[in-house]
Design an enzyme around this catalytic site. Structure first.
Site, mmCIF file in Angstrom:
data_model
loop_
_atom_site.group_PDB
_atom_site.id
_atom_site.type_symbol
_atom_site.label_atom_id
_atom_site.label_comp_id
_atom_site.label_asym_id
_atom_site.label_seq_id
_atom_site.Cartn_x
_atom_site.Cartn_y
_atom_site.Cartn_z
ATOM 1 N N GLU A 90 43.825 27.716 41.225
ATOM 2 C CA GLU A 90 43.299 28.733 40.275
ATOM 3 C C GLU A 90 43.589 28.493 39.082
ATOM 4 O OE1 GLU A 90 44.603 32.426 41.504
ATOM 5 O OE2 GLU A 90 42.683 33.190 42.271
ATOM 6 N N ARG A 143 40.800 30.553 45.987
ATOM 7 C CA ARG A 143 39.775 31.515 45.735
ATOM 8 C C ARG A 143 38.358 31.136 45.446
ATOM 9 N NH1 ARG A 143 43.722 35.432 43.221
ATOM 10 N NH2 ARG A 143 44.496 36.689 44.883
HETATM 11 C C1 LIG Z 1 40.543 35.724 40.744
HETATM 12 C C2 LIG Z 1 41.102 36.958 39.937
HETATM 13 C C3 LIG Z 1 42.421 36.931 39.850
HETATM 14 N N1 LIG Z 1 42.849 37.843 38.911
HETATM 15 C C4 LIG Z 1 44.452 38.037 38.864
HETATM 16 C C5 LIG Z 1 45.284 38.465 39.695
HETATM 17 C C6 LIG Z 1 46.637 37.620 39.575
HETATM 18 O O1 LIG Z 1 47.460 38.539 38.738
HETATM 19 C C7 LIG Z 1 46.130 36.454 39.110
HETATM 20 C C8 LIG Z 1 46.056 35.528 40.145
HETATM 21 O O2 LIG Z 1 47.395 35.272 40.700
HETATM 22 P P1 LIG Z 1 47.364 34.673 42.244
HETATM 23 O O3 LIG Z 1 48.803 34.787 42.579
HETATM 24 O O4 LIG Z 1 46.653 33.322 42.613
HETATM 25 O O5 LIG Z 1 46.794 35.656 42.815
HETATM 26 O O6 LIG Z 1 45.253 36.813 38.415
HETATM 27 C C9 LIG Z 1 42.159 38.876 38.272
HETATM 28 O O7 LIG Z 1 42.759 39.719 37.828
HETATM 29 N N2 LIG Z 1 41.041 38.714 38.549
HETATM 30 C C10 LIG Z 1 40.301 37.628 39.191
HETATM 31 O O8 LIG Z 1 39.116 37.898 39.475
#
Ligand SMILES: Cc1cn([C@H]2C[C@H](O)[C@@H](COP(=O)(O)O)O2)c(=O)[nH]c1=O
Ligand SMILES: Nc1ncnc2c1ncn2[C@@H]1O[C@H](COP(=O)(O)OP(=O)(O)O)[C@@H](O)[C@H]1O
Length: 268
Positions: A90, A143
């Site tokens: 990601e 994702r």
């Molecule tokens: C896809 C996506 C992610 N986020 C935020 C959630 C987490 O704080 C990070 C991603 O970290 P992870 O450890 O890989 O889950 O990003 C978000 O706020 N909105 C989104 O669409």
């Protein structure tokens, strides 16, 4: 709909629709509106009016889904050692730093003000990953543009933290993208954890922006994932789903990844 039970701890869940029927016959529409650079990677086909990446039909794309800190990066690291696999993690570093600004941190501080900003950028960067030319026969990506919308945007909106107008604008953008651009996914691997496990791992990882995340937030994300991928009652599921229970310690997780290697890599 669960159609198959696997030996051990995994299940395959079939989607309500198959993306294959949508992506096999497609043509480039809106060509005039696209830059030369983008079109270099695309070809036209015969119907349904979507943009298609060159060579798309011969390769397979696996999206790894799961709650925050469920172990997705750890899983991708494991498979990155396999030859002929391209791993796309990601683009969190971009979400933490776009031209010196930190939309992820801003969103956690004030979701109502900055949710749209973050999610617009997440949608753009995920789209960029989906359409980037593949460098190996198999792509594993962390994702997808689908979970960004069906889980995170939905969560902001449902919890009352995203204004109606922001949700409407994001939704129209998303609908335009999936209607006009082919974003094939062959398999979704879902790392299924309890929210409590994620909370523990999140504290251990200690990402600065995420220190404000309470257990309830992870519970909401968990429920949205379960409704989408297990009960399949909320949104379109773009590919079959392989569920890997992921509350176990690292040793057992690595063992499970190995056990599932063929099912994951033979997707298509
Ligand atoms: C896809 C996506 C992610 N986020 C935020 C959630 C987490 O704080 C990070 C991603 O970290 P992870 O450890 O890989 O889950 O990003 C978000 O706020 N909105 C989104 O669409
Ligand atoms: N099976 C596991 N048992 C214990 N800790 C784990 C396990 N898998 C990952 N971790 C740790 O949990 C944290 C989150 O894992 P990570 O792979 O970054 O999750 P994600 O990419 O889903 O956010 C990291 O500190 C990682 O080292």
């Amino acid at each position: 709909m669960i159609v198959n039970s696997f030996k051990g701890l995994c299940r395959v869940v079939l989607p309500l629709y198959s993306h294959k029927s949508l992506s096999t016959n497609i043509l480039v529409r809106h060509r005039a509106a696209l830059g030369k650079h983008l079109l270099g990677h695309w070809r036209s086909s015969t119907s349904h009016g979507k943009l298609v990446r060159n060579g798309e039909g011969k390769k397979s794309v696996i999206c790894l889904e799961g709650n925050i800190a469920s172990g997705k990066t750890t899983c991708l690291e494991y498979f990155s050692k396999t030859s002929d696999i391209e791993v796309l993690t990601e683009p969190v570093s971009k979400w933490r730093n776009v031209q010196g600004c930190n939309p992820l941190g801003l969103m956690y501080q004030d979701p109502t003000r900055w949710g749209l900003t973050l999610q617009t950028y997440v949608q753009l960067t995920m789209l960029d990953q989906h359409v980037s030319p593949m460098t190996a026969p198999i792509r594993m990506m962390e994702r997808s543009i689908y979970s960004a919308k069906y889980i995170f945007v939905e969560n902001l909106y449902k919890s009352g933290k995203m204004p109606e107008v922001d949700f409407a604008v994001l939704s129209e953008w998303f609908e335009w993208i999936i209607k006009n651009i082919s974003l094939p996914v062959d398999l979704i691997v879902y790392l299924q954890t309890s929210p409590q496990t994620c909370h523990e791992r999140l504290k251990q990882r200690c990402r600065e922006e995420e220190k404000v995340i309470p257990l309830e937030y992870l519970e909401s994300i968990h429920n949205l994932y379960e409704d989408w991928l297990i009960h399949q009652k909320s949104f379109h599921v773009p590919a079959p789903v392989l569920v890997i229970p992921a509350d176990h310690d690292l040793k057992k997780m690595l063992h499970q990844f190995e056990e599932n290697r063929e099912k994951i890599l033979m997707a298509r």
